[in-house]
Scaffold this motif. Structure first.
Motif, PDB file in Angstrom:
ATOM      1  N   ASP A 103       0.829  -1.211   0.000  1.00 48.21           N
ATOM      2  CA  ASP A 103       0.000   0.000   0.000  1.00 48.21           C
ATOM      3  C   ASP A 103       0.858   1.252   0.000  1.00 48.21           C
ATOM      4  OD1 ASP A 103      -2.271  -1.555   0.053  1.00 48.21           O
ATOM      5  OD2 ASP A 103      -2.561  -1.366   2.216  1.00 48.21           O
ATOM      6  N   ASP A 104       1.933   1.237   0.784  1.00 47.53           N
ATOM      7  CA  ASP A 104       2.832   2.392   0.844  1.00 47.53           C
ATOM      8  C   ASP A 104       3.510   2.623  -0.500  1.00 47.53           C
ATOM      9  OD1 ASP A 104       2.284   2.859   3.538  1.00 47.53           O
ATOM     10  OD2 ASP A 104       3.923   1.586   4.218  1.00 47.53           O
ATOM     11  N   LYS A 105       3.933   1.546  -1.141  1.00 48.52           N
ATOM     12  CA  LYS A 105       4.584   1.677  -2.449  1.00 48.52           C
ATOM     13  C   LYS A 105       3.639   2.306  -3.463  1.00 48.52           C
ATOM     14  CE  LYS A 105       7.850  -2.149  -2.211  1.00 48.52           C
ATOM     15  NZ  LYS A 105       8.269  -3.416  -2.784  1.00 48.52           N
ATOM     16  N   VAL A 106       2.416   1.839  -3.474  1.00 43.70           N
ATOM     17  CA  VAL A 106       1.426   2.356  -4.419  1.00 43.70           C
ATOM     18  C   VAL A 106       1.126   3.816  -4.117  1.00 43.70           C
ATOM     19  CG1 VAL A 106      -0.990   2.165  -5.154  1.00 43.70           C
ATOM     20  CG2 VAL A 106       0.404   0.108  -4.905  1.00 43.70           C
ATOM     21  N   GLN A 107       0.960   4.128  -2.842  1.00 41.88           N
ATOM     22  CA  GLN A 107       0.634   5.498  -2.455  1.00 41.88           C
ATOM     23  C   GLN A 107       1.778   6.459  -2.805  1.00 41.88           C
ATOM     24  OE1 GLN A 107      -0.213   5.939   1.707  1.00 41.88           O
ATOM     25  NE2 GLN A 107      -1.478   7.740   1.359  1.00 41.88           N
ATOM     26  N   ASN A 108       3.011   6.060  -2.538  1.00 43.93           N
ATOM     27  CA  ASN A 108       4.159   6.909  -2.854  1.00 43.93           C
ATOM     28  C   ASN A 108       4.317   7.082  -4.365  1.00 43.93           C
ATOM     29  OD1 ASN A 108       4.695   7.151  -0.121  1.00 43.93           O
ATOM     30  ND2 ASN A 108       6.205   5.524  -0.114  1.00 43.93           N
ATOM     31  N   SER A 109       4.119   6.008  -5.107  1.00 49.15           N
ATOM     32  CA  SER A 109       4.210   6.105  -6.567  1.00 49.15           C
ATOM     33  C   SER A 109       3.102   6.987  -7.126  1.00 49.15           C
ATOM     34  CB  SER A 109       4.124   4.717  -7.196  1.00 49.15           C
ATOM     35  OG  SER A 109       5.257   3.954  -6.845  1.00 49.15           O
ATOM     36  N   ALA A 110       1.910   6.880  -6.555  1.00 45.10           N
ATOM     37  CA  ALA A 110       0.794   7.709  -7.007  1.00 45.10           C
ATOM     38  C   ALA A 110       1.070   9.182  -6.719  1.00 45.10           C
ATOM     39  CB  ALA A 110      -0.495   7.267  -6.329  1.00 45.10           C
ATOM     40  N   GLU A 111       1.678   9.456  -5.575  1.00 45.48           N
ATOM     41  CA  GLU A 111       1.999  10.845  -5.238  1.00 45.48           C
ATOM     42  C   GLU A 111       3.038  11.416  -6.205  1.00 45.48           C
ATOM     43  OE1 GLU A 111       2.728  13.549  -1.299  1.00 45.48           O
ATOM     44  OE2 GLU A 111       3.094  11.394  -1.154  1.00 45.48           O
ATOM     45  N   LYS A 112       4.033  10.596  -6.541  1.00 48.42           N
ATOM     46  CA  LYS A 112       5.049  11.045  -7.493  1.00 48.42           C
ATOM     47  C   LYS A 112       4.429  11.258  -8.879  1.00 48.42           C
ATOM     48  CE  LYS A 112       8.756   8.459  -7.392  1.00 48.42           C
ATOM     49  NZ  LYS A 112       9.793   7.473  -7.119  1.00 48.42           N
ATOM     50  N   LEU A 113       3.577  10.349  -9.301  1.00 47.70           N
ATOM     51  CA  LEU A 113       2.928  10.464 -10.602  1.00 47.70           C
ATOM     52  C   LEU A 113       2.016  11.693 -10.647  1.00 47.70           C
ATOM     53  CD1 LEU A 113       2.368   9.332 -13.416  1.00 47.70           C
ATOM     54  CD2 LEU A 113       0.576   7.922 -12.396  1.00 47.70           C
ATOM     55  N   GLY A 114       1.257  11.897  -9.589  1.00 46.28           N
ATOM     56  CA  GLY A 114       0.394  13.070  -9.517  1.00 46.28           C
ATOM     57  C   GLY A 114       1.201  14.351  -9.595  1.00 46.28           C
ATOM     58  N   GLY A 115       2.369  14.344  -8.970  1.00 45.08           N
ATOM     59  CA  GLY A 115       3.252  15.498  -9.027  1.00 45.08           C
ATOM     60  C   GLY A 115       3.748  15.760 -10.437  1.00 45.08           C
ATOM     61  N   LYS A 116       4.055  14.680 -11.156  1.00 47.18           N
ATOM     62  CA  LYS A 116       4.510  14.842 -12.547  1.00 47.18           C
ATOM     63  C   LYS A 116       3.403  15.423 -13.413  1.00 47.18           C
ATOM     64  CE  LYS A 116       8.087  11.350 -12.721  1.00 47.18           C
ATOM     65  NZ  LYS A 116       8.984  10.830 -13.712  1.00 47.18           N
ATOM     66  N   VAL A 117       2.186  14.948 -13.195  1.00 47.37           N
ATOM     67  CA  VAL A 117       1.049  15.452 -13.968  1.00 47.37           C
ATOM     68  C   VAL A 117       0.833  16.931 -13.655  1.00 47.37           C
ATOM     69  CG1 VAL A 117      -1.458  15.294 -14.251  1.00 47.37           C
ATOM     70  CG2 VAL A 117      -0.084  13.210 -14.194  1.00 47.37           C
ATOM     71  N   LYS A 118       0.849  17.264 -12.364  1.00 46.66           N
ATOM     72  CA  LYS A 118       0.639  18.652 -11.958  1.00 46.66           C
ATOM     73  C   LYS A 118       1.738  19.558 -12.517  1.00 46.66           C
ATOM     74  CE  LYS A 118      -0.913  19.529  -7.722  1.00 46.66           C
ATOM     75  NZ  LYS A 118      -0.921  19.793  -6.256  1.00 46.66           N
ATOM     76  N   GLU A 119       2.979  19.071 -12.467  1.00 45.32           N
ATOM     77  CA  GLU A 119       4.092  19.845 -13.011  1.00 45.32           C
ATOM     78  C   GLU A 119       3.909  20.069 -14.517  1.00 45.32           C
ATOM     79  OE1 GLU A 119       8.978  19.810 -13.143  1.00 45.32           O
ATOM     80  OE2 GLU A 119       7.920  18.000 -12.553  1.00 45.32           O
ATOM     81  N   GLY A 120       3.516  19.028 -15.228  1.00 45.57           N
ATOM     82  CA  GLY A 120       3.299  19.127 -16.670  1.00 45.57           C
ATOM     83  C   GLY A 120       2.175  20.093 -17.013  1.00 45.57           C
TER      84      GLY A 120
END
Length: 58
Positions: free
Chosen positions: A4-21
């Motif tokens: 769960d932690d791995k998925v949550q951390n990866s989702a946060e990083k991915l969301g950050g990439k989307v927001k940055e883009g």
């Protein structure tokens, strides 16, 4: 590190990439900076979990 932690951390990083883009595409510097911050936060959390796992012997 739990799955769960791995998925949550990866989702946060991915969301950050989307927001940055989106920030770059729209010229919104604040959104771009927030996205970069979200990515850093997700990476830091993941590193912390990896350190905990190392001490647990996983």
């Amino acid at each position: 590190m739990g799955a769960d932690d791995k998925v949550q951390n990866s989702a946060e990083k991915l969301g950050g990439k989307v927001k940055e883009g989106l920030g770059k595409a729209t010229g919104n510097e604040r959104m771009e900076a927030e996205g970069h911050g979200d990515q850093a936060k997700g990476s830091a959390k993941q590193a912390g979990e990896n350190i905990k796992d190392a001490f647990k012997g996983k």
